[in-house]
Write a protein that holds these residues in place. Structure first.
Motif, short mmCIF file in Angstrom:
data_model
loop_
_atom_site.label_atom_id
_atom_site.label_comp_id
_atom_site.label_asym_id
_atom_site.label_seq_id
_atom_site.Cartn_x
_atom_site.Cartn_y
_atom_site.Cartn_z
N ALA A 118 -24.68 -58.80 96.29
CA ALA A 118 -24.54 -57.40 95.89
C ALA A 118 -23.20 -56.93 96.44
O ALA A 118 -22.78 -57.38 97.50
CB ALA A 118 -25.67 -56.56 96.47
N GLU A 119 -22.57 -56.07 95.68
CA GLU A 119 -21.20 -55.66 96.02
C GLU A 119 -21.22 -54.32 96.77
O GLU A 119 -21.91 -53.40 96.36
CB GLU A 119 -20.44 -55.48 94.72
CG GLU A 119 -18.96 -55.67 94.82
CD GLU A 119 -18.56 -57.06 94.29
OE1 GLU A 119 -17.49 -57.49 94.66
OE2 GLU A 119 -19.32 -57.66 93.52
N VAL A 120 -20.46 -54.21 97.88
CA VAL A 120 -20.35 -52.93 98.56
C VAL A 120 -19.35 -52.06 97.78
O VAL A 120 -18.23 -52.46 97.53
CB VAL A 120 -19.85 -53.10 100.01
CG1 VAL A 120 -19.60 -51.74 100.66
CG2 VAL A 120 -20.86 -53.89 100.82
N VAL A 121 -19.79 -50.86 97.40
CA VAL A 121 -18.94 -49.97 96.62
C VAL A 121 -18.33 -48.87 97.49
O VAL A 121 -17.19 -48.49 97.32
CB VAL A 121 -19.75 -49.30 95.47
CG1 VAL A 121 -18.85 -48.46 94.59
CG2 VAL A 121 -20.48 -50.34 94.66
N GLU A 122 -19.13 -48.36 98.43
CA GLU A 122 -18.66 -47.19 99.20
C GLU A 122 -19.41 -47.10 100.52
O GLU A 122 -20.63 -47.31 100.56
CB GLU A 122 -18.94 -45.94 98.34
CG GLU A 122 -18.51 -44.62 98.92
CD GLU A 122 -17.03 -44.33 98.73
OE1 GLU A 122 -16.37 -45.02 97.92
OE2 GLU A 122 -16.53 -43.42 99.42
N GLN A 123 -18.69 -46.76 101.58
CA GLN A 123 -19.36 -46.47 102.85
C GLN A 123 -19.86 -45.04 102.81
O GLN A 123 -19.14 -44.16 102.33
CB GLN A 123 -18.39 -46.67 104.00
CG GLN A 123 -17.94 -48.14 104.12
CD GLN A 123 -17.25 -48.44 105.42
OE1 GLN A 123 -16.39 -47.68 105.83
NE2 GLN A 123 -17.61 -49.52 106.04
N LEU A 124 -21.07 -44.81 103.30
CA LEU A 124 -21.69 -43.49 103.10
C LEU A 124 -21.59 -42.57 104.31
O LEU A 124 -21.93 -41.40 104.22
CB LEU A 124 -23.15 -43.68 102.67
CG LEU A 124 -23.33 -44.42 101.34
CD1 LEU A 124 -24.80 -44.66 101.02
CD2 LEU A 124 -22.67 -43.64 100.19
N GLY A 125 -21.15 -43.10 105.44
CA GLY A 125 -20.89 -42.23 106.59
C GLY A 125 -22.11 -41.84 107.41
O GLY A 125 -22.00 -41.06 108.34
N PHE A 126 -23.30 -42.34 107.08
CA PHE A 126 -24.47 -42.07 107.94
C PHE A 126 -25.13 -43.40 108.34
O PHE A 126 -24.70 -44.46 107.90
CB PHE A 126 -25.46 -41.11 107.27
CG PHE A 126 -26.05 -41.59 105.96
CD1 PHE A 126 -25.52 -41.16 104.76
CD2 PHE A 126 -27.15 -42.44 105.94
CE1 PHE A 126 -26.06 -41.59 103.55
CE2 PHE A 126 -27.70 -42.87 104.74
CZ PHE A 126 -27.15 -42.45 103.54
N GLY A 127 -26.14 -43.31 109.21
CA GLY A 127 -26.83 -44.53 109.66
C GLY A 127 -25.92 -45.41 110.52
O GLY A 127 -26.07 -46.63 110.54
N LYS A 128 -24.99 -44.76 111.24
CA LYS A 128 -24.03 -45.57 112.00
C LYS A 128 -24.69 -46.18 113.24
O LYS A 128 -25.44 -45.49 113.96
CB LYS A 128 -22.84 -44.70 112.43
CG LYS A 128 -21.94 -44.40 111.27
CD LYS A 128 -20.67 -43.72 111.72
CE LYS A 128 -19.80 -43.49 110.49
NZ LYS A 128 -18.71 -42.58 110.72
N CYS A 129 -24.45 -47.43 113.47
CA CYS A 129 -24.97 -48.13 114.65
C CYS A 129 -24.18 -49.42 114.80
O CYS A 129 -23.26 -49.68 114.01
CB CYS A 129 -26.47 -48.44 114.49
SG CYS A 129 -26.86 -49.43 113.05
N LEU A 177 -21.41 -56.51 115.20
CA LEU A 177 -21.14 -55.87 113.91
C LEU A 177 -21.22 -54.35 114.06
O LEU A 177 -22.15 -53.84 114.67
CB LEU A 177 -22.22 -56.32 112.89
CG LEU A 177 -22.15 -55.71 111.50
CD1 LEU A 177 -21.08 -56.41 110.66
CD2 LEU A 177 -23.51 -55.81 110.79
N GLN A 178 -20.23 -53.64 113.50
CA GLN A 178 -20.31 -52.18 113.38
C GLN A 178 -20.93 -51.91 112.03
O GLN A 178 -20.54 -52.53 111.04
CB GLN A 178 -18.91 -51.55 113.41
CG GLN A 178 -18.19 -51.66 114.73
CD GLN A 178 -18.69 -50.67 115.76
OE1 GLN A 178 -19.53 -49.81 115.47
NE2 GLN A 178 -18.20 -50.81 116.99
N SER A 179 -21.91 -51.02 111.98
CA SER A 179 -22.63 -50.84 110.71
C SER A 179 -22.81 -49.38 110.35
O SER A 179 -22.87 -48.51 111.23
CB SER A 179 -24.00 -51.51 110.84
OG SER A 179 -24.78 -51.28 109.71
N GLN A 180 -22.88 -49.11 109.06
CA GLN A 180 -23.28 -47.80 108.55
C GLN A 180 -23.93 -48.01 107.18
O GLN A 180 -23.89 -49.13 106.65
CB GLN A 180 -22.09 -46.86 108.45
CG GLN A 180 -21.02 -47.27 107.47
CD GLN A 180 -19.93 -46.21 107.33
OE1 GLN A 180 -20.16 -45.16 106.76
NE2 GLN A 180 -18.76 -46.49 107.87
N ALA A 181 -24.53 -46.97 106.65
CA ALA A 181 -25.14 -47.11 105.32
C ALA A 181 -24.04 -47.25 104.28
O ALA A 181 -23.00 -46.58 104.36
CB ALA A 181 -26.00 -45.89 105.02
#
Ligand code: PRT
Ligand code: ZN
Length: 296
Positions: free
Chosen positions: A92-103, A188-192
């Protein structure tokens, strides 16, 4: 992009979006859609719903299942944490970082441990719900360790003698702290993120572009503030030079002789710096207002 936005849409086509049913991403996912002007019908205890005013069907799923649903085209797009996406390793392709769910996905060891670098983990037992990402980190650091996969409450594993270390999600760090652990490495730095199926039809791609345009406007607006202030005319030039605005600031004369009202947009990141400089240059009555949408 503007041509695509104006193009006619496939009749009856609906974009199918998968979001987390109940958990840390659910509220923010629904709020983002709302901020994009998309009203959902009854979201409580449903597996599926439709938007009233956008050709969008929403599936409510466990976050772990979202990448698979998108790969299989059961859903066209999904909102999911990068941690889950990269652990599941689906197409699945990442299209956009959504800026929430950061961890962040981090290694934690006992507070009393003398951790210097990843080699500390050699021969140790590490509890995690992220075996794939952990193994990748161990390989990259030439570490051989035993991975003990558990699905929840990873942080208690060292305390009950189940493991020597953990690899778990961290946001404030208080869970690690309360369990006598310390964070040592971030894997890993992660967000939704918004992910898409790789083979969307032309009509669905157009719908996604429309949705994306709205999401980007909402994100931009959140990063900026609208500022209104009064400026003495003899300082106007300096004050304007501090305010980029979208093109340039709006300047209107005040009823009081020798003063103007200046309106502009400033970015959240240099907000306090600019406000201080504005005050130092004689600006008064500074009002700062949130922006709902921002279209450049
Ligand atoms: O039922 P379902 O499978 O859908 O949900 P879930 O229980 O697997 O996931 P959920 O709802 O807990 O988290 C969903 C997503 O939120 C994760 O995949 C991450 O992308 C994101 N996220 C952001 C977090 C956190 N922050 C987070 N802090 N997910 C989990 N945590 C947990 C972490 O596992 C640990 O137990 O919170 C604790 C640590 O928090 P701090 O603040 O004490 O450091
Ligand atoms: Zn999950």
């Amino acid at each position: 992009m503007s041509n695509q936005l104006n193009a006619p849409l496939g009749v009856g086509e609906k974009l199918k979006l998968a979001i987390q049913k109940s958990g840390r991403l659910s509220e923010d996912s629904i709020k983002l859609l709302k901020d994009c002007g998309i009203d959902l019908r009854n979201v409580k205890d449903r597996l599926k719903t439709e938007a009233d005013n956008f050709p969008l069907e929403i599936f409510f799923l466990r976050d772990d299942d979202i990448p698979q649903y998108v790969e299989d085209a059961v859903a066209d797009i999904g909102f999911v944490g990068e941690n889950v996406l990269y652990e599941k390793n689906k197409k699945a392709e990442v299209v956009e970082q959504l800026g929430f769910g950061k961890c962040r996905l981090s290694i934690g060891v006992k507070r009393s441990d003398d951790y210097t670098d990843a080699s500390f983990l050699n021969g140790k037992k590490i509890a995690t719900s992220y075996p794939v990402l952990l193994q990748k980190f161990l390989n990259e650091n030439n570490v051989t360790a035993e991975i003990h996969e558990i699905s929840g409450s990873v942080e208690i594993a060292p305390g009950i003698g189940l493991a020597d270390a953990v690899c778990d999600l961290v946001s404030s760090g208080s869970t690690l702290f309360m369990n006598g652990l310390k964070e040592t490495e971030t894997i890993l730095q992660s967000q939704a993120v918004l992910i898409e199926n790789k083979n969307l039809s032309e009509a669905k791609q157009q719908l996604l572009n429309k949705l994306l345009f709205r999401i980007q406007s909402v994100k931009k607006a959140k990063k900026n503030k609208y500022v209104l202030l009064n400026a003495p005319n003899d300082r106007l030039e300096q004050i304007i030079s501090l305010l980029p605005g979208m093109k340039s600031p709006t300047v209107l004369p005040l009823a009081t002789e020798g003063w103007s009202s200046v309106h502009s947009v400033i970015s959240e990141s240099d907000f306090w710096d600019i406000i201080e400089q504005l005050k130092a240059n004689g600006a008064q009555g500074i009002l700062v207002v949130p922006i709902e949408k921002m279209i450049l």
